[in-house]
Design an enzyme around this catalytic site. Structure first.
Site, PDB file in Angstrom:
ATOM      1  CD  GLU A  30       9.077  12.555  12.464  1.00  0.00           C
ATOM      2  OE1 GLU A  30      10.128  12.150  12.179  1.00  0.00           O
ATOM      3  OE2 GLU A  30       7.915  11.980  12.853  1.00  0.00           O
ATOM      4  CB  CYS A  61      11.937   8.849  10.159  1.00  0.00           C
ATOM      5  SG  CYS A  61      12.575   7.622   8.919  1.00  0.00           S
ATOM      6  CE  LYS A  92      -1.253   2.979   2.004  1.00  0.00           C
ATOM      7  NZ  LYS A  92      -1.410   4.377   1.892  1.00  0.00           N
ATOM      8  CD  GLU A 104      11.570   3.738   9.841  1.00  0.00           C
ATOM      9  OE1 GLU A 104      11.500   4.738  10.244  1.00  0.00           O
ATOM     10  OE2 GLU A 104      11.654   3.769   8.385  1.00  0.00           O
TER      11      GLU A 104
END
Length: 492
Positions: free
Chosen positions: A384, A284, A176, A250
């Site tokens: 973040e 990330c 996906k 992750e």
């Protein structure tokens, strides 16, 4: 204009259940660069059903590992041959600067080759002997149907990090992908078609979040492999826990770069240009918390200010551009909101700000920003941002630096800069994070990659990453049995 009006389901291009195509727009100027079909739950049902049948009845899980290696090696060669087109598509879709998409090409090759080496040396079947003489055949067998869900920021890297080990282990896969990457992932589907995988083994579905949740909740999915935000990862972990699905995650990061007092700033600051600001800061692993000793604090702040102000912001297709646009309007606004938050929180704005760079109002651009006098408790130091925003945090001594670096819900990456690499390694050992680079060393694809704490569960890359896609089976035999066959790469 590129158009994908069909979905790659189970090895064939088929009509989508929803005929409406999504316009794919350039983050640089909002021009429509392509149109693509989007998957809905009915398409997921078809893909998962085909994957289930291919796993339960088809040849792929029962193919010798050496044969699977050959197919995935062919896929990697096809990707390498089309590397230029891939780089251009990702840059056009994401706004990633051309330098970044081209610099990533050798990394994709190293990533794949590390998995292939691991598969060739993997103990697919091994024999243990007990003191009582009983022998145990330990087999590593595929998990089943894998739902691999990846984000938009580095689509080829994220996709290959999951589908290569999953397929090497003999699983079937429903990949996906994000709507933003419908064009580059359409090209990936073309490469998969040419690689020669059996029917039903893999599908590639661009889809929204609701369809993604439908996929990971599907009763015929055995394992979920996800890369994305921590918030989404928590939701997926809850679904996996409720249904007892295997899961690897992750997730996000807020990584720290520790500049030790003896560090060479002429080396460290140019290194942070890449470690902290790669892919427009939409990464990330970006080391966006820069920890500087009070004895050299203003020196570090000034050097980072000069660095950031020297970076060209603009059209990602321009070879001189270092920072391109954010992927979407909402992501642009998110980053600008965080910059305004940092000002309200009392941090010192060294350079940048919430304003859009002059002349770039047509695109999703933000001004690269540096904050100083940042306390690690501030939201801009804890959350973040996923954009080109750096915070410089002072520390008193080495213990204080380690404490600050570890004072985060995340633990994905980090860096240490020092003139003494042996000492830098000692500091790296104290950090609670999955990956630490010393003096800007590149990440190794043979070693495991993943996060501590809220940065994830499980690991990718190399032998450890391959092992995330197998189940263990133990078969015990009496000491007198002659039925034992010792496995290896040639064994099924």
């Amino acid at each position: 204009m590129i158009t994908y009006d069909r979905l790659y389901v189970a090895g064939s291009w088929t009509a989508p259940s929803d005929p409406d195509l999504l316009d794919i727009r350039s983050p640089h100027d909002q021009a429509v660069i392509g149109r693509a079909a989007q998957a809905r739950p009915a398409d997921v049902d078809r893909a998962v059903a085909a994957a289930r049948t291919a796993f339960d009845e088809g040849p792929w899980p029962r193919t010798a590992p050496a044969e699977r290696v050959a197919v995935l090696r062919r896929l990697n060669a096809l990707r390498e041959a089309d590397a230029e087109r891939i780089a251009d598509l990702v840059s056009a879709e994401n706004g990633s600067a051309r330098w970044f998409t081209r610099a990533g090409r050798p990394g994709l090759t190293r990533q794949a080759e590390a998995y292939l080496r691991a598969a060739e040396a993997f103990g697919w079947e091994e024999t243990l002997e007990s003191a009582a003489g009983v022998r145990t055949v330990v087999r590593r067998e595929p998990v089943g149907v894998v739902a691999a869900v990846i984000p938009w920021n580095s689509p080829f890297s994220a996709a290959m990090a999951k589908i290569i080990p999953a397929l090497l282990a003999g699983n079937t896969v429903v990949l996906k992908v994000s709507p933003e990457n419908s064009l580059s992932m359409g090209l990936l589907a073309e490469l998969l078609e040419r690689a020669g995988l059996p029917e039903g083994v893999i599908s590639v579905l661009p889809a929204d979040r609701e369809t993604s949740e439908y996929l990971v909740s599907h009763r015929d999915v055995d394992k979920i492999a996800f890369t994305g935000s921590t918030r989404a990862g928590r939701r997926i972990a809850a679904i996996a826990g409720e249904r007892l699905k295997r899961v690897s995650l992750e997730l996000g990061g807020k990584s720290a770069a520790i500049i030790l007092p003896d560090a060479d700033l002429d080396r460290a600051v140019p290194g942070l240009k890449f470690a902290s600001l790669l892919n427009n800061g939409e990464s990330c692993i970006a080391q966006t918390r820069v920890l500087a000793p009070r004895s050299r604090y203003e020196e570090v702040v000034t050097a980072l200010k000069d660095l950031v102000e020297s970076l060209k912001v603009g059209d990602p297709a321009d070879p001189d551009t270092f920072i391109g646009p954010m992927v979407r309007r909402d992501q642009q606004q998110r980053v600008r909101d965080y910059i305004e938050l940092g000002i309200r929180e009392g941090a010192r704005l060294v350079t940048g700000g919430p304003q859009v760079p002059p002349g770039l109002e047509h695109g999703n651009y933000v001004t690269p920003t540096v904050f100083a006098d940042v306390d690690n408790s501030l939201r801009i130091a804890q959350e973040e941002i996923f954009g080109p925003v750096l915070v410089v945090i002072p520390y008193d001594d080495e213990d204080d630096a380690v404490r600050i670096a570890n004072d985060s819900e995340y633990g994905l990456s980090g860096g240490v800069w020092s003139a003494d690499e042996t000492h830098a390694l000692e500091v790296a050992r104290r950090l609670r994070t999955g990956t630490v680079t010393v003096n800007g060393a590149p990440i190794s694809f043979d070693g495991p990659f993943g996060g501590h704490k809220a940065s994830g569960i499980g690991r990718e890359y190399g032998a450890v990453g391959l092992a995330q896609y197998v189940e263990y089976k133990s078969v015990t035999l009496p000491a007198s049995s002659l039925a034992l066959s010792r496995g290896g790469l040639s064994k099924r």
